[in-house]
Write an enzyme that holds these catalytic residues in place. Structure first.
Site, PDB file in Angstrom:
ATOM      1  N   LYS A 298       0.910  -1.074  -0.001  1.00 15.81           N
ATOM      2  CA  LYS A 298      -0.052  -0.054   0.076  1.00 15.81           C
ATOM      3  C   LYS A 298       0.691   1.303   0.054  1.00 15.81           C
ATOM      4  O   LYS A 298       0.498   2.403  -0.443  1.00 15.81           O
ATOM      5  CB  LYS A 298      -0.917   0.085   1.227  1.00 15.81           C
TER       6      LYS A 298
HETATM    7  C1  LIG Z   1      -4.451  -4.674   0.129  1.00 21.55           C
HETATM    8  C2  LIG Z   1      -3.705  -5.973   0.158  1.00 21.55           C
HETATM    9  C3  LIG Z   1      -3.935  -6.658  -0.760  1.00 21.55           C
HETATM   10  C4  LIG Z   1      -5.313  -6.901  -1.921  1.00 21.55           C
HETATM   11  O1  LIG Z   1      -5.001  -5.717  -2.562  1.00 21.55           O
HETATM   12  P1  LIG Z   1      -6.245  -5.142  -3.373  1.00 21.55           P
HETATM   13  O2  LIG Z   1      -5.770  -4.183  -4.230  1.00 21.55           O
HETATM   14  O3  LIG Z   1      -7.118  -4.551  -2.479  1.00 21.55           O
HETATM   15  O4  LIG Z   1      -6.753  -6.296  -4.373  1.00 21.55           O
HETATM   16  C5  LIG Z   1      -3.222  -8.000  -1.032  1.00 21.55           C
HETATM   17  N1  LIG Z   1      -2.093  -8.267  -0.030  1.00 21.55           N
HETATM   18  C6  LIG Z   1      -1.849  -7.370   0.843  1.00 21.55           C
HETATM   19  C7  LIG Z   1      -0.481  -7.555   1.916  1.00 21.55           C
HETATM   20  C8  LIG Z   1      -2.677  -6.095   1.212  1.00 21.55           C
HETATM   21  O5  LIG Z   1      -1.920  -5.246   1.754  1.00 21.55           O
END
Ligand SMILES: *Cc1c(COP(=O)(O)O)cnc(C)c1O
Length: 496
Positions: A113
């Protein structure tokens, strides 16, 4: 480049406007009115460039109301050491021939993120300025764990903003929880919600769509904004790392320019993999995008059948950031699949909220199948994949990435498609110590920092810096509310 809503209202807006506004007035999400072309020559031009220049180039194709100098000044700040602990920012790791991991967790919160949320505050601040917005910005976030912390870090002490994060009381890991509840900064607040992630997300969406709340906030000089992946400013930085990974493979001689590659993405809210689809539509040579689900496999089923059905049990799994039944960003894909038909998308979305299910047309399903494949990984297979990968390759996967590694393996066995594939690695294993230790055959009943040390000791892997520093932090935000209490908590926090 202008932007429009997925639900058909025809007003076109600039990127600064859509980043400021977050969600379209008709309830839809903002999408670019078309996809800019990424030529092989463009790729050749950025192959030898560092990440921040590659990212600035890709983003500038969409953010035409920002100057290139502006964008590159943001990427230079956002993607730099020591905030990131690897100068490559988004390095590729070669697991074996034809299988690479794109490590997106070298940023300040040890999850992917950061790639978007180190950029978004900069884009949002500049957008507020460009649109002559005079109000202060109140950022509301619903998080399944990683978004919350990354958003808090991104917006911490950014002037003219306040940020409030809601997370589900049950359903984030201990490390994730303490990362948030110990957050520094004078403009931040964190509150647990008694419910799961979907409840939390629904609660935040309800605040956004409540006209009374909006006008109350407006009177108090607050503009409501979102750091969730419904905001275009979250999505656009994510397109960049797909292009960058491709450039690295060319630079390392793993592929020739123009060769197609596959990506396998551990998916929850569909933001990450949607960015890959956008890269494909721009012309990045991609064969297949493999959507990896955990036990909550509503997306994998959708890709197989064209039926999206959220009427199913919700499971809490060891990959909590993928425990989602309503994936918001899928709406953006539906818009493309339906031939950019806003009325059609609005129909799917109202069926989803009324009956919990919709069924796309055969034509839409055929575009879906042109690019996407989907697969599911059970809890047991997640653990087995972590242990096999560690003991056979000496590489430690987190639970989310393990889901994708297994789904890729199944995909290959099923299709005999052995195209070079990049598994998108979304978190450091140290964020999910208990599950990872259990997968390796160790007990995991100690407190969260003992587990971090234990995982480092048994694997000899290095603990990410931010998680080392975490243990000296104090708990700042112990509060929780029920869903009905969320709105009140926002007003209380804003204080005017
Ligand atoms: C947010 C997240 C996901 C999923 O990503 P999306 O964009 O919501 O599909 C997968 N793995 C981790 C570690 C995340 O923080």
């Amino acid at each position: 480049m202008l932007f429009q809503s997925t639900r058909g209202s025809y007003r076109k807006l600039t990127s600064a406007e859509v980043i400021t506004q977050g969600l379209a007035e008709d309830g839809g999400l903002f999408v670019p009115e078309g996809f800019p072309d990424l030529s092989m020559n463009d790729l050749l031009n950025i192959v030898s460039k560092p990440y921040c220049e590659r990212a600035a180039f890709v983003m500038s194709l969409f953010l035409s109301d920002f100057s290139f100098d502006e964008i590159i000044s943001f990427t230079r700040e956002a993607y730099s050491t020591p905030g990131f602990d690897d100068p490559a920012i988004a390095p590729l790791y070669r697991l074996e021939k034809n299988t690479h991991l794109l490590e997106l967790w070298h940023g300040p919160t040890s999850a992917f993120k950061d790639m978007a949320l180190q950029m978004l505050p900069r884009l949002l601040k500049a957008s507020v300025c460009k649109t002559n917005e005079k109000r202060d910005v109140c950022v509301l976030v619903a998080t399944s764990g990683d978004t919350g912390k990354a958003a808090l870090e991104g917006f911490r002490d950014v002037s003219g903003t306040k940020i409030m994060v809601f997370y589900p009381e049950e359903g984030v890991s201990d490390v994730q929880k303490f990362q948030m509840t110990s957050q520094d900064g004078s403009n931040v607040n964190v509150v647990a919600v008694k419910g799961n992630f979907d409840d939390t997300q629904t609660g935040v969406k309800a605040i956004f769509s409540d006209m009374f709340t909006r006008s109350e906030l407006d009177k108090r000089n607050w503009l409501l904004s979102s750091a969730n992946s419904i905001n275009w400013g979250r999505l656009v930085p994510q397109i960049a790392y797909y292009v960058s990974a491709y450039c690295d493979l060319v630079a390392n001689g793993e592929i020739n320019l123009g060769d197609k590659i596959n990506f396998c993405v551990p998916t929850g809210n569909f933001g990450n993999i949607l960015a890959a689809y956008y890269a494909e539509r721009m012309g990045l040579p991609i064969g297949c995008l493999i959507c990896a689900s955990n036990r909550n496999d509503v997306l994998a089923q959708f890709i197989k059948t064209g039926v999206y059905d959220k009427n199913r049990p919700f499971y809490t799994t060891s990959s909590p950031s993928m425990d989602i039944l309503v994936s918001s960003n899928l709406e953006r894909l539906l818009f493309e699949l339906s031939g950019r038909d806003g009325a059609c998308v609005a129909g799917y979305m109202s069926a989803l909220s009324n009956e919990g299910v919709y069924n796309i047309s055969d034509k839409a399903l055929s575009e879906l199948s042109r690019v996407f494949a989907g697969g599911m990984c059970s809890e047991e297979d997640t653990k087995r994949t972590i242990s096999e990968t560690f003991y056979n390759h000496n590489y430690l996967l987190d639970t989310h990435t393990a889901v994708a590694v297994k789904v890729l393996k199944d995909f290959r066995a099923e299709t005999n498609d052995n195209t070079l594939s990049v598994v998108v690695s979304t978190a450091s294993p140290f964020k999910f110590c208990d599950s990872v230790l259990e997968a390796l055959g160790y007990s995991a009943s100690d407190g969260c920092f003992e587990l971090v040390d234990k995982l480092a000791e048994v694997t000899r892997c290095k603990i990410p810096g931010p998680l080392v520093e975490l243990r000296d932090k104090a708990l700042r935000f112990p509060d929780s509310v029920n869903i009905e209490g969320m709105k009140g908590a926002v007003f209380e926090f804003l204080g005017r």
